[in-house]
Scaffold this active site. Structure first.
Site, PDB file in Angstrom:
ATOM      1  N   CYS A 236     -46.529  -8.303  38.129  1.00 51.81           N
ATOM      2  CA  CYS A 236     -45.392  -8.532  37.217  1.00 51.81           C
ATOM      3  C   CYS A 236     -45.898  -8.459  35.776  1.00 51.81           C
ATOM      4  CB  CYS A 236     -44.766  -9.901  37.523  1.00 51.81           C
ATOM      5  SG  CYS A 236     -45.793 -11.275  37.021  1.00 51.81           S
TER       6      CYS A 236
ATOM      7  N   CYS B 133     -46.614 -15.459  40.503  1.00 54.85           N
ATOM      8  CA  CYS B 133     -45.818 -14.615  41.421  1.00 54.85           C
ATOM      9  C   CYS B 133     -46.574 -14.388  42.723  1.00 54.85           C
ATOM     10  CB  CYS B 133     -45.479 -13.270  40.767  1.00 54.85           C
ATOM     11  SG  CYS B 133     -46.832 -12.060  40.766  1.00 54.85           S
TER      12      CYS B 133
ATOM     13  N   HIS C  15     -58.707  -3.007  22.093  1.00 54.33           N
ATOM     14  CA  HIS C  15     -59.206  -2.981  23.482  1.00 54.33           C
ATOM     15  C   HIS C  15     -58.848  -4.246  24.246  1.00 54.33           C
ATOM     16  CE1 HIS C  15     -62.385   0.289  22.423  1.00 54.33           C
ATOM     17  NE2 HIS C  15     -61.172   0.772  22.554  1.00 54.33           N
TER      18      HIS C  15
ATOM     19  N   GLN D 183     -62.388  -3.421  18.017  1.00 55.32           N
ATOM     20  CA  GLN D 183     -62.576  -2.999  19.410  1.00 55.32           C
ATOM     21  C   GLN D 183     -63.052  -4.188  20.241  1.00 55.32           C
ATOM     22  OE1 GLN D 183     -64.568   1.200  19.449  1.00 55.32           O
ATOM     23  NE2 GLN D 183     -65.228   0.151  17.592  1.00 55.32           N
TER      24      GLN D 183
ATOM     25  N   ASN E 263     -74.163  -0.566   9.540  1.00 56.69           N
ATOM     26  CA  ASN E 263     -74.754  -0.462  10.874  1.00 56.69           C
ATOM     27  C   ASN E 263     -76.268  -0.548  10.711  1.00 56.69           C
ATOM     28  OD1 ASN E 263     -75.481   0.472  13.571  1.00 56.69           O
ATOM     29  ND2 ASN E 263     -73.366   1.209  13.729  1.00 56.69           N
TER      30      ASN E 263
ATOM     31  N   CYS F 122     -51.586 -15.089  39.774  1.00 56.78           N
ATOM     32  CA  CYS F 122     -50.351 -15.220  38.995  1.00 56.78           C
ATOM     33  C   CYS F 122     -49.383 -16.132  39.755  1.00 56.78           C
ATOM     34  CB  CYS F 122     -49.728 -13.837  38.804  1.00 56.78           C
ATOM     35  SG  CYS F 122     -48.157 -13.868  37.914  1.00 56.78           S
TER      36      CYS F 122
ATOM     37  N   VAL G  57     -63.315  -7.818  22.084  1.00 56.20           N
ATOM     38  CA  VAL G  57     -62.383  -8.617  22.906  1.00 56.20           C
ATOM     39  C   VAL G  57     -62.775 -10.096  22.886  1.00 56.20           C
ATOM     40  CG1 VAL G  57     -61.892  -6.638  24.414  1.00 56.20           C
ATOM     41  CG2 VAL G  57     -63.780  -8.194  25.005  1.00 56.20           C
ATOM     42  N   ASP G  58     -63.706 -10.448  21.970  1.00 58.98           N
ATOM     43  CA  ASP G  58     -64.339 -11.776  22.027  1.00 58.98           C
ATOM     44  C   ASP G  58     -63.646 -12.857  21.200  1.00 58.98           C
ATOM     45  OD1 ASP G  58     -67.061 -10.506  19.891  1.00 58.98           O
ATOM     46  OD2 ASP G  58     -65.057 -11.250  19.349  1.00 58.98           O
TER      47      ASP G  58
ATOM     48  N   CYS H 135     -51.008 -10.009  34.918  1.00 60.13           N
ATOM     49  CA  CYS H 135     -50.741  -9.846  36.345  1.00 60.13           C
ATOM     50  C   CYS H 135     -50.825  -8.377  36.749  1.00 60.13           C
ATOM     51  CB  CYS H 135     -49.346 -10.398  36.687  1.00 60.13           C
ATOM     52  SG  CYS H 135     -48.985 -10.310  38.452  1.00 60.13           S
TER      53      CYS H 135
HETATM   54  N1  APR Z   1     -75.067  -5.284  12.461  1.00 63.28           N
HETATM   55  C1  APR Z   1     -74.406  -4.097  12.399  1.00 63.28           C
HETATM   56  N2  APR Z   1     -74.401  -3.190  13.413  1.00 63.28           N
HETATM   57  C2  APR Z   1     -75.097  -3.503  14.527  1.00 63.28           C
HETATM   58  C3  APR Z   1     -75.822  -4.715  14.672  1.00 63.28           C
HETATM   59  C4  APR Z   1     -75.775  -5.624  13.574  1.00 63.28           C
HETATM   60  N3  APR Z   1     -76.418  -6.807  13.618  1.00 63.28           N
HETATM   61  N4  APR Z   1     -76.405  -4.719  15.910  1.00 63.28           N
HETATM   62  C5  APR Z   1     -76.053  -3.563  16.511  1.00 63.28           C
HETATM   63  N5  APR Z   1     -75.289  -2.824  15.689  1.00 63.28           N
HETATM   64  C6  APR Z   1     -74.650  -1.545  15.935  1.00 63.28           C
HETATM   65  C7  APR Z   1     -75.389  -0.612  16.845  1.00 63.28           C
HETATM   66  O1  APR Z   1     -76.302   0.192  16.111  1.00 63.28           O
HETATM   67  C8  APR Z   1     -74.228   0.242  17.396  1.00 63.28           C
HETATM   68  O2  APR Z   1     -73.969   1.351  16.552  1.00 63.28           O
HETATM   69  O3  APR Z   1     -73.429  -1.822  16.584  1.00 63.28           O
HETATM   70  C9  APR Z   1     -73.033  -0.710  17.349  1.00 63.28           C
HETATM   71  C10 APR Z   1     -72.609  -1.191  18.724  1.00 63.28           C
HETATM   72  O4  APR Z   1     -72.194  -0.050  19.446  1.00 63.28           O
HETATM   73  P1  APR Z   1     -71.640  -0.241  20.935  1.00 63.28           P
HETATM   74  O5  APR Z   1     -72.541  -1.130  21.697  1.00 63.28           O
HETATM   75  O6  APR Z   1     -71.328   1.130  21.455  1.00 63.28           O
HETATM   76  O7  APR Z   1     -70.282  -1.072  20.736  1.00 63.28           O
HETATM   77  P2  APR Z   1     -68.877  -0.525  20.256  1.00 63.28           P
HETATM   78  O8  APR Z   1     -69.023   0.579  19.259  1.00 63.28           O
HETATM   79  O9  APR Z   1     -68.084  -1.705  19.860  1.00 63.28           O
HETATM   80  O10 APR Z   1     -68.286   0.079  21.623  1.00 63.28           O
HETATM   81  C11 APR Z   1     -66.960   0.561  21.610  1.00 63.28           C
HETATM   82  O11 APR Z   1     -67.108   0.818  24.007  1.00 63.28           O
HETATM   83  O12 APR Z   1     -67.882  -0.069  26.002  1.00 63.28           O
HETATM   84  C12 APR Z   1     -66.754   0.117  25.221  1.00 63.28           C
HETATM   85  O13 APR Z   1     -64.813  -1.206  25.198  1.00 63.28           O
HETATM   86  C13 APR Z   1     -66.155  -1.209  24.797  1.00 63.28           C
HETATM   87  O14 APR Z   1     -65.085  -1.812  22.709  1.00 63.28           O
HETATM   88  C14 APR Z   1     -66.248  -1.213  23.282  1.00 63.28           C
HETATM   89  C15 APR Z   1     -66.336   0.264  22.951  1.00 63.28           C
END
Ligand code: APR
Length: 256
Positions: A140, A158, A129, A111, A222, A156, A113-114, A137
């Site tokens: 286009c 264009c 994502h 998920q 997590n 762009c 984008v980095d 663009c």
């Molecule tokens: N190691 C493992 N898990 C971690 C760590 C770590 N060091 N630090 C934080 N976390 C966990 C948090 O507990 C949380 O459950 O990572 C999770 C991050 O959750 P979010 O901030 O909601 O990120 P994400 O799940 O990627 O969000 C999904 O939401 O805002 C949109 O497009 C955005 O892609 C993103 C999507």
């Protein structure tokens, strides 16, 4: 190998050892969220110091926000691009490359984008994502790669404005990427590693449930429990950058 202290970690490795001894070619897939990049110093979205705590997502990450004030939206994305350019992949990213190089990790569905998985050396990846370093663009079909943080909204060739090539709230994901994800999770996943995601944003939040319904073992990494924990075979609590290397080190050592 350092003494494995986490009993869930130990039982997950025992469980996977039993699967690996029965199945010649183990197909592991990783599903990652912003928690996998936390160890690189990049803020997550939710949680105590998350981006959505300090900024209003609806003011910055929606098509309406961009229509209202493209300069403000580009300032925010430019700030994030600049922040990411100063950071590097962390042991969690690199340990997934090791699992890939051992022929065990088939895909990463991220998920994020980095671009940190790509910079670490990951290959088979689905960026569901989008990617913050790509702009598309608004008129286009042109797309460009950004290697620096844009000072002002890029245009762009264009003549129209470019926007970040990421999926904003209220937008649908690329259908081809979704279908490919469904295919992988249904047919090519023996073990799904769910790493650093809060599991609250759809359709990706449903991916672990889809894999589970198709017989995959779910191993969640997590720092806190999530809605995915209710179906995970193992929820290993800890920082991904610390605990994932221990898990992978043990997995790759399991004899065929
Ligand atoms: N190691 C493992 N898990 C971690 C760590 C770590 N060091 N630090 C934080 N976390 C966990 C948090 O507990 C949380 O459950 O990572 C999770 C991050 O959750 P979010 O901030 O909601 O990120 P994400 O799940 O990627 O969000 C999904 O939401 O805002 C949109 O497009 C955005 O892609 C993103 C999507």
């Amino acid at each position: 190998m350092s003494q494995l202290k986490n009993s869930v970690l130990e039982s997950s490795i025992t469980g996977i050892k039993q699967i690996k001894q029965k199945k010649a070619k183990l197909q592991i897939v990783a599903l990652t969220g912003s928690g996998v990049s936390k160890g690189s110093g990049i803020p997550t979205f939710r949680g105590k110091d998350g981006l959505w705590k300090n900024y209003n997502a609806m003011d910055l990450a929606t098509p309406q926000a961009f229509g209202r004030d493209p300069k403000l939206v580009w300032e925010w994305y430019s700030w994030r691009i600049g922040l990411i350019l100063e950071k590097n992949p962390n042991p969690a990213h690199y340990t997934l490359v090791k699992l890939q190089d051992e022929g065990l990790l088939k895909w990463i569905i991220t998920q994020n984008v980095d671009s940190l998985h790509m910079r670490a050396g990951s290959k088979n990846m689905l960026e569901v994502h989008g990617n913050i370093f790509r702009a598309k663009c608004t008129s286009c079909s042109n797309k460009i790669m950004l290697d620096t943080a844009p000072e002002k909204p890029p245009m762009c060739e264009c003549g129209e404005m470019l926007r970040p090539d990421v999926v904003w709230f209220g937008e649908s994901l690329d259908q081809q990427i979704i279908m490919k994800s469904y295919d992988i999770l249904t047919n090519e996943t023996d073990i799904l590693l769910v790493i650093g995601t809060s599991g609250v944003v759809y359709p990706v939040a449903d991916f672990p449930f889809l894999a589970k319904r198709n017989g995959a073992i779910i191993v969640e990494f997590n720092v806190d429990p999530t809605p995915i924990s209710q179906i995970a075979d193992y929820t290993i609590l800890g920082k991904a950058e610390e605990i994932l290397p221990k898990f992978v080190e043990a997995i790759v050592k399991i004899e065929e």
